[in-house]
Scaffold this motif. Structure first.
Motif, PDB file in Angstrom:
ATOM      1  N   LEU A  68      -0.405   8.292  -2.793  1.00  0.00           N
ATOM      2  CA  LEU A  68      -1.780   7.877  -2.494  1.00  0.00           C
ATOM      3  C   LEU A  68      -2.154   6.622  -3.280  1.00  0.00           C
ATOM      4  CD1 LEU A  68      -3.725  11.259  -2.277  1.00  0.00           C
ATOM      5  CD2 LEU A  68      -3.371   9.603  -0.438  1.00  0.00           C
ATOM      6  N   HIS A  69      -1.733   6.585  -4.549  1.00  0.00           N
ATOM      7  CA  HIS A  69      -2.006   5.394  -5.354  1.00  0.00           C
ATOM      8  C   HIS A  69      -1.352   4.156  -4.736  1.00  0.00           C
ATOM      9  CE1 HIS A  69      -2.832   2.889  -8.805  1.00  0.00           C
ATOM     10  NE2 HIS A  69      -1.541   2.553  -8.843  1.00  0.00           N
ATOM     11  N   LYS A  70      -0.106   4.294  -4.294  1.00  0.00           N
ATOM     12  CA  LYS A  70       0.586   3.171  -3.652  1.00  0.00           C
ATOM     13  C   LYS A  70      -0.130   2.739  -2.374  1.00  0.00           C
ATOM     14  CE  LYS A  70       5.270   4.147  -5.280  1.00  0.00           C
ATOM     15  NZ  LYS A  70       6.618   4.572  -4.876  1.00  0.00           N
ATOM     16  N   ALA A  71      -0.556   3.714  -1.568  1.00  0.00           N
ATOM     17  CA  ALA A  71      -1.223   3.392  -0.304  1.00  0.00           C
ATOM     18  C   ALA A  71      -2.577   2.725  -0.543  1.00  0.00           C
ATOM     19  CB  ALA A  71      -1.406   4.659   0.531  1.00  0.00           C
ATOM     20  N   LEU A  72      -3.311   3.211  -1.531  1.00  0.00           N
ATOM     21  CA  LEU A  72      -4.648   2.665  -1.787  1.00  0.00           C
ATOM     22  C   LEU A  72      -4.625   1.304  -2.463  1.00  0.00           C
ATOM     23  CD1 LEU A  72      -6.426   5.964  -2.846  1.00  0.00           C
ATOM     24  CD2 LEU A  72      -6.763   4.671  -0.725  1.00  0.00           C
ATOM     25  N   THR A  73      -3.525   0.968  -3.118  1.00  0.00           N
ATOM     26  CA  THR A  73      -3.441  -0.341  -3.781  1.00  0.00           C
ATOM     27  C   THR A  73      -2.588  -1.340  -3.005  1.00  0.00           C
ATOM     28  OG1 THR A  73      -1.595   0.443  -5.147  1.00  0.00           O
ATOM     29  CG2 THR A  73      -3.834   0.626  -6.086  1.00  0.00           C
ATOM     30  N   ALA A  74      -1.975  -0.909  -1.915  1.00  0.00           N
ATOM     31  CA  ALA A  74      -1.131  -1.814  -1.116  1.00  0.00           C
ATOM     32  C   ALA A  74      -1.985  -2.901  -0.479  1.00  0.00           C
ATOM     33  CB  ALA A  74      -0.397  -1.019  -0.039  1.00  0.00           C
ATOM     34  N   ARG A  75      -1.432  -4.099  -0.428  1.00  0.00           N
ATOM     35  CA  ARG A  75      -2.143  -5.214   0.205  1.00  0.00           C
ATOM     36  C   ARG A  75      -1.459  -5.671   1.480  1.00  0.00           C
ATOM     37  NH1 ARG A  75      -4.110  -9.605  -3.868  1.00  0.00           N
ATOM     38  NH2 ARG A  75      -4.690 -10.331  -1.829  1.00  0.00           N
ATOM     39  N   THR A  76      -0.130  -5.458   1.554  1.00  0.00           N
ATOM     40  CA  THR A  76       0.632  -5.870   2.736  1.00  0.00           C
ATOM     41  C   THR A  76       1.379  -4.665   3.292  1.00  0.00           C
ATOM     42  OG1 THR A  76       2.617  -6.433   1.490  1.00  0.00           O
ATOM     43  CG2 THR A  76       0.980  -8.204   1.787  1.00  0.00           C
ATOM     44  N   HIS A  77       1.879  -4.808   4.513  1.00  0.00           N
ATOM     45  CA  HIS A  77       2.633  -3.723   5.132  1.00  0.00           C
ATOM     46  C   HIS A  77       3.886  -3.384   4.338  1.00  0.00           C
ATOM     47  CE1 HIS A  77       0.301  -3.006   8.755  1.00  0.00           C
ATOM     48  NE2 HIS A  77       0.063  -4.309   8.763  1.00  0.00           N
ATOM     49  N   SER A  78       4.534  -4.388   3.769  1.00  0.00           N
ATOM     50  CA  SER A  78       5.749  -4.122   2.998  1.00  0.00           C
ATOM     51  C   SER A  78       5.440  -3.319   1.732  1.00  0.00           C
ATOM     52  CB  SER A  78       6.464  -5.430   2.652  1.00  0.00           C
ATOM     53  OG  SER A  78       5.628  -6.252   1.868  1.00  0.00           O
ATOM     54  N   GLU A  79       4.246  -3.443   1.185  1.00  0.00           N
ATOM     55  CA  GLU A  79       3.851  -2.647   0.028  1.00  0.00           C
ATOM     56  C   GLU A  79       3.466  -1.224   0.433  1.00  0.00           C
ATOM     57  OE1 GLU A  79       0.677  -4.806  -1.807  1.00  0.00           O
ATOM     58  OE2 GLU A  79       1.985  -6.397  -2.542  1.00  0.00           O
ATOM     59  N   LEU A  80       3.125  -1.041   1.700  1.00  0.00           N
ATOM     60  CA  LEU A  80       2.724   0.276   2.208  1.00  0.00           C
ATOM     61  C   LEU A  80       3.935   1.143   2.565  1.00  0.00           C
ATOM     62  CD1 LEU A  80       0.105   1.770   2.826  1.00  0.00           C
ATOM     63  CD2 LEU A  80       0.176   0.816   5.120  1.00  0.00           C
ATOM     64  N   VAL A  81       5.056   0.506   2.882  1.00  0.00           N
ATOM     65  CA  VAL A  81       6.258   1.232   3.317  1.00  0.00           C
ATOM     66  C   VAL A  81       6.733   2.276   2.305  1.00  0.00           C
ATOM     67  CG1 VAL A  81       8.708   0.952   3.887  1.00  0.00           C
ATOM     68  CG2 VAL A  81       7.001  -0.545   4.922  1.00  0.00           C
ATOM     69  N   PRO A  82       6.835   1.972   0.999  1.00  0.00           N
ATOM     70  CA  PRO A  82       7.319   2.997   0.054  1.00  0.00           C
ATOM     71  C   PRO A  82       6.424   4.241   0.002  1.00  0.00           C
ATOM     72  CG  PRO A  82       7.333   0.826  -0.984  1.00  0.00           C
ATOM     73  CD  PRO A  82       6.643   0.678   0.334  1.00  0.00           C
ATOM     74  N   ALA A  83       5.140   4.075   0.208  1.00  0.00           N
ATOM     75  CA  ALA A  83       4.227   5.223   0.175  1.00  0.00           C
ATOM     76  C   ALA A  83       4.498   6.181   1.330  1.00  0.00           C
ATOM     77  CB  ALA A  83       2.783   4.745   0.219  1.00  0.00           C
TER      78      ALA A  83
END
Length: 180
Positions: A42-57
């Motif tokens: 959830l922390h990763k998803a809420l702080t992601a700015r780009t799609h590539s940052e959202l992928v690990p979550a």
């Protein structure tokens, strides 16, 4: 030698972030991830700015549920949907001789991708899309007249992707984006 992307990576929308959070919560509720893993994701998803940052979550989550399928059919007459109506993930429209008018400009679209399957004999079809929708009509087959679609010059990222496919006999399909 690898080429660098042109310009900055596109930022994710709030809808993308909300959808990621919803998927994580569903995966936790169904027992696919433990509580400790949920907090980190959830922390990763809420702080992601780009799609590539959202992928690990979202990595290793089960596939999204296909969603709903609805069929609208009429032998003749009109098929019309407009206003605030809920668009299913897959919408099948079947008409032998009538006219079809689907207005998605104020519809509730909960899925990032909506498939609209047209099975039309004769008659006209008109589809009005939200301003930020991305349209794909590559798999639409027409028998007599070509479909008419003029893509928007500038489209904001983050809108729903509308895939229109199927077959049209002797009618014409007109697709346009809402002006508002």
């Amino acid at each position: 030698m690898t080429s660098l992307p042109e310009g900055p990576l596109p930022l994710i929308s709030e809808d993308d972030r909300d959808m990621a959070v919803q998927r994580l919560q569903e995966a936790y509720a169904e027992g696919h991830i433990p509580h400790e893993d949920l907090d980190e994701r959830l922390h990763k998803a809420l702080t992601a700015r780009t799609h590539s940052e959202l992928v690990p979550a979202l990595a290793s989550l089960p596939e999204e549920k296909a969603g709903t399928t609805s069929t609208i059919a009429a032998a003749s007459g009109r098929i019309k949907r407009r206003g605030a109506w809920r668009v299913p993930r897959i919408l099948k429209v079947e008409s032998a001789f009538g006219r079809v008018h689907l207005d998605l400009s104020r519809a509730v679209i909960e899925h990032p991708v909506v498939d609209i399957e047209l099975q039309l004999g004769t008659g006209r079809a008109k589809i009005t899309l939200p301003r930020d929708a991305i349209v794909d009509i590559e798999d639409l087959r027409t028998g007599w007249k070509d479909s008419f679609y003029k893509p928007r010059r500038s489209s904001r990222p983050g809108g729903p992707r509308i895939r229109i496919f199927g077959t049209m006999g002797f009618g014409r399909l007109k697709i346009r984006h809402a002006r508002r």
